[in-house]
Design an enzyme around this catalytic site. Structure first.
Site, PDB file in Angstrom:
ATOM      1  N   ASP A 197      34.533  45.501  37.260  1.00  0.00           N
ATOM      2  CA  ASP A 197      33.313  46.293  37.472  1.00  0.00           C
ATOM      3  C   ASP A 197      32.922  47.049  36.204  1.00  0.00           C
ATOM      4  O   ASP A 197      31.777  47.450  36.045  1.00  0.00           O
ATOM      5  CB  ASP A 197      33.540  47.303  38.608  1.00  0.00           C
ATOM      6  CG  ASP A 197      33.652  46.605  39.961  1.00  0.00           C
ATOM      7  OD1 ASP A 197      32.857  45.688  40.211  1.00  0.00           O
ATOM      8  OD2 ASP A 197      34.556  46.967  40.744  1.00  0.00           O
ATOM      9  N   LYS A 218      42.085  45.407  15.329  1.00  0.00           N
ATOM     10  CA  LYS A 218      43.053  46.024  16.242  1.00  0.00           C
ATOM     11  C   LYS A 218      43.025  47.554  16.088  1.00  0.00           C
ATOM     12  O   LYS A 218      43.066  48.057  14.960  1.00  0.00           O
ATOM     13  CB  LYS A 218      44.449  45.476  15.923  1.00  0.00           C
ATOM     14  CG  LYS A 218      45.486  45.913  16.913  1.00  0.00           C
ATOM     15  CD  LYS A 218      46.851  45.369  16.550  1.00  0.00           C
ATOM     16  CE  LYS A 218      47.902  46.041  17.416  1.00  0.00           C
ATOM     17  NZ  LYS A 218      49.233  45.851  16.904  1.00  0.00           N
ATOM     18  N   PHE A 225      33.308  38.318  48.858  1.00  0.00           N
ATOM     19  CA  PHE A 225      34.615  38.807  49.310  1.00  0.00           C
ATOM     20  C   PHE A 225      34.656  40.315  49.121  1.00  0.00           C
ATOM     21  O   PHE A 225      33.926  40.859  48.297  1.00  0.00           O
ATOM     22  CB  PHE A 225      35.755  38.168  48.492  1.00  0.00           C
ATOM     23  CG  PHE A 225      36.233  36.875  49.075  1.00  0.00           C
ATOM     24  CD1 PHE A 225      35.427  35.743  49.026  1.00  0.00           C
ATOM     25  CD2 PHE A 225      37.475  36.776  49.681  1.00  0.00           C
ATOM     26  CE1 PHE A 225      35.852  34.539  49.573  1.00  0.00           C
ATOM     27  CE2 PHE A 225      37.927  35.585  50.231  1.00  0.00           C
ATOM     28  CZ  PHE A 225      37.109  34.469  50.173  1.00  0.00           C
ATOM     29  N   ASN A 280      42.805  42.402  36.014  1.00  0.00           N
ATOM     30  CA  ASN A 280      43.333  42.801  37.326  1.00  0.00           C
ATOM     31  C   ASN A 280      44.353  41.758  37.790  1.00  0.00           C
ATOM     32  O   ASN A 280      44.636  40.796  37.077  1.00  0.00           O
ATOM     33  CB  ASN A 280      42.180  42.967  38.333  1.00  0.00           C
ATOM     34  CG  ASN A 280      41.363  41.701  38.439  1.00  0.00           C
ATOM     35  OD1 ASN A 280      41.869  40.659  38.852  1.00  0.00           O
ATOM     36  ND2 ASN A 280      40.097  41.772  38.024  1.00  0.00           N
ATOM     37  N   LYS A 331      24.640  44.119  49.110  1.00  0.00           N
ATOM     38  CA  LYS A 331      24.540  42.964  48.210  1.00  0.00           C
ATOM     39  C   LYS A 331      23.736  41.828  48.842  1.00  0.00           C
ATOM     40  O   LYS A 331      23.593  40.765  48.258  1.00  0.00           O
ATOM     41  CB  LYS A 331      25.941  42.490  47.810  1.00  0.00           C
ATOM     42  CG  LYS A 331      26.767  43.583  47.098  1.00  0.00           C
ATOM     43  CD  LYS A 331      27.993  43.014  46.420  1.00  0.00           C
ATOM     44  CE  LYS A 331      28.886  44.119  45.832  1.00  0.00           C
ATOM     45  NZ  LYS A 331      29.901  43.625  44.916  1.00  0.00           N
TER      46      LYS A 331
HETATM   47  N1  CTP Z   1      31.478  40.826  42.438  1.00  0.00           N
HETATM   48  C1  CTP Z   1      30.654  40.177  41.535  1.00  0.00           C
HETATM   49  N2  CTP Z   1      30.377  40.743  40.325  1.00  0.00           N
HETATM   50  C2  CTP Z   1      30.889  41.932  39.990  1.00  0.00           C
HETATM   51  C3  CTP Z   1      31.739  42.615  40.894  1.00  0.00           C
HETATM   52  C4  CTP Z   1      32.014  42.043  42.101  1.00  0.00           C
HETATM   53  O1  CTP Z   1      30.186  39.080  41.838  1.00  0.00           O
HETATM   54  N3  CTP Z   1      30.607  42.446  38.795  1.00  0.00           N
HETATM   55  C5  CTP Z   1      31.730  40.222  43.748  1.00  0.00           C
HETATM   56  C6  CTP Z   1      33.157  39.791  43.998  1.00  0.00           C
HETATM   57  O2  CTP Z   1      33.360  38.463  43.545  1.00  0.00           O
HETATM   58  C7  CTP Z   1      33.257  39.924  45.505  1.00  0.00           C
HETATM   59  C8  CTP Z   1      32.365  41.086  45.820  1.00  0.00           C
HETATM   60  O3  CTP Z   1      31.478  41.215  44.722  1.00  0.00           O
HETATM   61  O4  CTP Z   1      32.710  38.794  46.151  1.00  0.00           O
HETATM   62  C9  CTP Z   1      33.069  42.383  46.098  1.00  0.00           C
HETATM   63  O5  CTP Z   1      33.593  42.922  44.972  1.00  0.00           O
HETATM   64  P1  CTP Z   1      34.443  44.297  45.015  1.00  0.00           P
HETATM   65  O6  CTP Z   1      34.948  44.494  43.622  1.00  0.00           O
HETATM   66  O7  CTP Z   1      35.406  44.303  46.100  1.00  0.00           O
HETATM   67  O8  CTP Z   1      33.398  45.324  45.407  1.00  0.00           O
HETATM   68  P2  CTP Z   1      32.455  46.198  44.599  1.00  0.00           P
HETATM   69  O9  CTP Z   1      31.096  45.847  45.010  1.00  0.00           O
HETATM   70  O10 CTP Z   1      32.756  46.078  43.154  1.00  0.00           O
HETATM   71  O11 CTP Z   1      32.755  47.639  45.152  1.00  0.00           O
HETATM   72  P3  CTP Z   1      33.983  48.609  44.944  1.00  0.00           P
HETATM   73  O12 CTP Z   1      34.616  48.282  43.629  1.00  0.00           O
HETATM   74  O13 CTP Z   1      33.337  49.921  44.985  1.00  0.00           O
HETATM   75  O14 CTP Z   1      34.891  48.365  46.089  1.00  0.00           O
END
Ligand code: CTP
Length: 399
Positions: free
Chosen positions: A278, A288, A324, A209, A342
């Protein structure tokens, strides 16, 4: 910075003396009052006028300078200073301090000062490694002097090895951490995640990302300056490693999870600012993936472990958890949902739609979401926001 702090920079006879000009300039620009004392040998490498132009203060080189504005120079300077920084520190000045010799303005001022002292050695490798110099440094360390390790590299004398002055940015960061801020996080252990994760598809390709890690690195720098013991679990970024921070470099979400979970029990505060993937490819191809005519491969994705969620639910009552949320719509409702789901103590919510906020910017707009209510912060630099986030966390202690 509330009151102007006074730095006494002592420059001694080393070829690295010219780099002290950059250091003095950096200190002055940051709002410190900088006085410079040079040894006679230092004057062979750089002139006092350089420091006078940069600091706006008279540079002292001679103990018996009759024009000097302080009455008994070395005592006045010693009393005025909040820190004495000896950079570069030659083998000679290190030896003099260690043996209690005070025979010029530099050595008498160091001896007369009671404030914290930072010694930054810079010399030829053989001199630095000489057991007498090493013994002297150990002695200074035992008396509470802070000593910075020299950097390694090609030295002015043509040798390669340890003995270079560390980057002036690192010296400045060290000074800042010693006197620039109130040490209100002293004794606290903070784990911060930062940057993107990368999820391999095959040995060549990956999913990632746009995160650059700036928010997390700003938090780490601010926490160190405030006296915390900081562990930064960092995805790949091009940012300079913050000085004084313990860094654990990771690549994937599962590397990050493993690093966080193994460090978790030792922490007082968690700040999860990383943009963790995620989803990751269910299978990573060993070789590859080759193109086939007219076909595109299907890549099945599977969920990664949510680190914040696990720590949020498993942490002890004496540990604080901050996450965050980066959203493109319904910022407050979505972030409040994450706080609840969370089980975090606070979520720093930022919207990707705000100009100057989000990935790669130096600024951000954040709303702090807590069970007790929301706090909208002004549009600020990431470093300023980092300090406000830390203020908010400190205010919650004792938990
Ligand atoms: N986070 C984490 N581990 C993951 C995904 C996210 O620790 N596998 C943490 C990020 O570091 C951040 C928070 O979760 O502090 C929010 O992550 P975000 O990606 O915005 O939210 P999600 O819970 O993944 O929800 P969505 O993608 O549906 O917005």
């Amino acid at each position: 910075m509330k009151d102007t702090k006074n730095i006494l920079l002592i420059v001694t006879g080393s070829i690295a003396a010219y780099k002290a000009a950059d250091l003095a300039s950096m200190m002055k620009k940051a709002g410190f009052n900088v006085n410079v004392v040079m040894t006679q040998n230092a004057c062979n490498f750089i002139t006092p006028q350089t420091f006078e132009s940069l600091t706006g203060n008279r540079c002292v080189t001679d103990m018996f300078d009759r024009n000097y504005e302080f009455k008994i120079g070395h005592i006045s300077l010693a009393k005025l200073s909040d820190i004495v920084v000896v950079a570069p520190a030659s083998a000679n000045i290190i030896g003099k301090i260690a043996c209690g010799i005070a025979d010029d303005m530099a050595s008498t001022t160091i001896m007369a000062s009671k404030c914290p002292k930072l010694i930054v050695p810079a010399m030829n490798t053989a001199m630095y490694e000489n057991p007498i110099v090493q013994d002297n440094l150990k002695k200074l360390d035992s008396y509470g002097y802070e000593i910075m390790e020299p950097a390694e590299g090609l030295l002015a004398c043509g040798d390669t090895g340890k003995g270079k002055l560390p980057p002036v940015e690192d010296i400045f960061a060290k000074v800042n951490s010693m006197i620039g801020h109130e040490h209100d996080l002293s004794g606290k252990r903070i784990l911060i995640t930062a940057g993107p994760t990368m999820e391999a598809i095959d040995p060549v390709r990956y999913i990632t990302n746009h995160s650059t890690g700036k928010m997390g690195y700003s938090l780490a720098e601010a926490a160190v300056d405030r006296g915390a013991d900081v562990t930064l679990v960092s995805g790949r970024t091009s940012l300079k490693k913050p000085f004084g921070v313990r860094i654990i470099d990771v690549v994937s979400a599962s590397d990050m999870a493993e690093a966080v979970f193994s460090e978790a029990k030792d922490q007082d505060i968690f700040i999860f600012s990383a943009a963790v993937a995620d989803f990751k490819p269910e299978k990573v191809s060993d070789s590859k993936i080759k193109k086939k005519d007219g076909e595109a491969p299907e890549i099945l994705l599977t969920r990664t472990e949510d680190i914040l969620d696990r720590i949020g639910h498993d942490h002890r009552d004496d540990q604080y958890v901050c996450g965050f949320a980066m959203e493109t719509e319904d910022l407050l409702a979505n972030a409040a949902g994450k706080l609840e789901k969370k089980n975090a103590d606070m979520i720093c919510a930022n919207s990707l739609n705000d100009e100057g906020a989000g990935f790669g910017t130096d600024t951000n707009r954040i709303v702090l979401i807590k069970k007790t209510g929301n706090k909208e912060l002004p549009f600020l630099s990431k470093r300023e926001l980092a300090d406000i986030i830390l203020d908010e966390i400190i205010a919650a202690f004792p938990l």
